[in-house]
Motif scaffolding. Structure first.
Motif, short mmCIF file in Angstrom:
data_model
loop_
_atom_site.label_atom_id
_atom_site.label_comp_id
_atom_site.label_asym_id
_atom_site.label_seq_id
_atom_site.Cartn_x
_atom_site.Cartn_y
_atom_site.Cartn_z
N LEU A 91 43.23 35.32 -58.53
CA LEU A 91 43.16 34.43 -57.35
C LEU A 91 42.12 34.04 -56.45
O LEU A 91 42.32 32.83 -56.16
CB LEU A 91 44.54 34.90 -56.81
N GLY A 92 41.36 34.98 -56.38
CA GLY A 92 40.18 34.85 -55.79
C GLY A 92 39.15 33.86 -56.39
O GLY A 92 38.58 33.09 -55.60
N TYR A 93 39.17 33.85 -57.50
CA TYR A 93 38.20 32.89 -58.28
C TYR A 93 38.89 31.50 -57.96
O TYR A 93 38.04 30.69 -57.85
CB TYR A 93 38.07 33.49 -59.77
N LEU A 94 40.23 31.49 -58.32
CA LEU A 94 40.78 30.04 -58.08
C LEU A 94 40.81 29.50 -56.79
O LEU A 94 40.31 28.36 -56.62
CB LEU A 94 42.03 30.02 -58.47
N ALA A 110 39.15 23.81 -63.65
CA ALA A 110 38.72 25.17 -64.15
C ALA A 110 39.88 25.44 -65.28
O ALA A 110 40.96 24.85 -65.51
CB ALA A 110 39.09 26.35 -63.10
N ARG A 111 39.52 26.34 -66.27
CA ARG A 111 40.32 26.53 -67.45
C ARG A 111 41.39 26.96 -67.09
O ARG A 111 42.65 26.91 -67.73
CB ARG A 111 39.45 27.47 -68.50
N LEU A 112 41.60 27.88 -66.06
CA LEU A 112 42.49 28.59 -65.33
C LEU A 112 43.64 27.89 -64.94
O LEU A 112 44.74 28.37 -64.37
CB LEU A 112 42.02 29.45 -64.58
N VAL A 113 43.29 26.40 -64.62
CA VAL A 113 44.32 25.67 -64.07
C VAL A 113 45.24 24.58 -65.09
O VAL A 113 45.57 23.55 -64.67
CB VAL A 113 43.93 24.89 -62.93
N ARG A 114 44.84 24.85 -66.37
CA ARG A 114 45.44 24.14 -67.27
C ARG A 114 46.79 24.32 -67.79
O ARG A 114 47.35 25.71 -67.41
CB ARG A 114 44.35 24.15 -68.71
N PRO A 115 47.70 23.63 -68.25
CA PRO A 115 49.03 23.73 -68.51
C PRO A 115 49.11 25.13 -69.38
O PRO A 115 49.98 25.97 -69.18
CB PRO A 115 49.63 22.69 -69.18
#
Length: 142
Positions: A91-94, A110-115
């Motif tokens: 969460l901190g990274y995002l 960011a790859r973390l916000v992909r579906p």
């Protein structure tokens, strides 16, 4: 030759307002939970899911985790909600990606916000929710 658009100062501050407001809200909430112990009865309402079903939700124990972490007790924090504690750096990274994207006036990428990642996180939360309510997952209970 491509021109780079430099955001004007008022526009940049408007873009930064949301991530900075979230940081302020999280800081204030953390300070409040650090000061008002959730381990003492009567300070906070019971989790509605726990109250209605007697089962732990994925967030149960998070306030006690934040309280323990604010007081430097990482072991206690891990024992209260291990998944929430492990997700804090993510969460901190995002949040950091959001802030830097807002400062540069570009969308967050960011790859973390992909579906696919969102679906995987949803599956992880459901598995964690089930596991912490089974006898074999008693260590995951808050």
């Amino acid at each position: 030759m491509a021109q780079t658009r430099v955001p004007t100062r008022p526009r940049r501050w408007r873009a930064l307002a949301a991530p900075l407001a979230l940081l302020g809200a999280v800081t204030a909430a953390t300070a409040y939970v650090a000061a008002v112990d959730p381990n003492e009865a009567g300070h906070y309402p019971t989790c509605p899911f726990l109250w209605a079903t007697g089962l732990y939700c994925p967030g149960c124990g998070s306030m006690r985790m934040v309280h323990a972490l604010a007081h430097g007790d990482v072991g206690e924090a891990f024992g209260r909600n291990p998944l929430a504690l492990l997700l804090l750096p993510v969460l901190g990274y995002l949040w950091w990606r959001w802030l830097t994207a807002a400062a540069a006036d570009r969308p967050v990428s960011a790859r973390l916000v992909r579906p696919a990642t969102a679906w995987a996180l949803g599956a992880l939360l459901i598995a964690y929710w089930i596991a912490r309510n089974l006898p074999v997952g008693h260590a995951l209970a808050p």
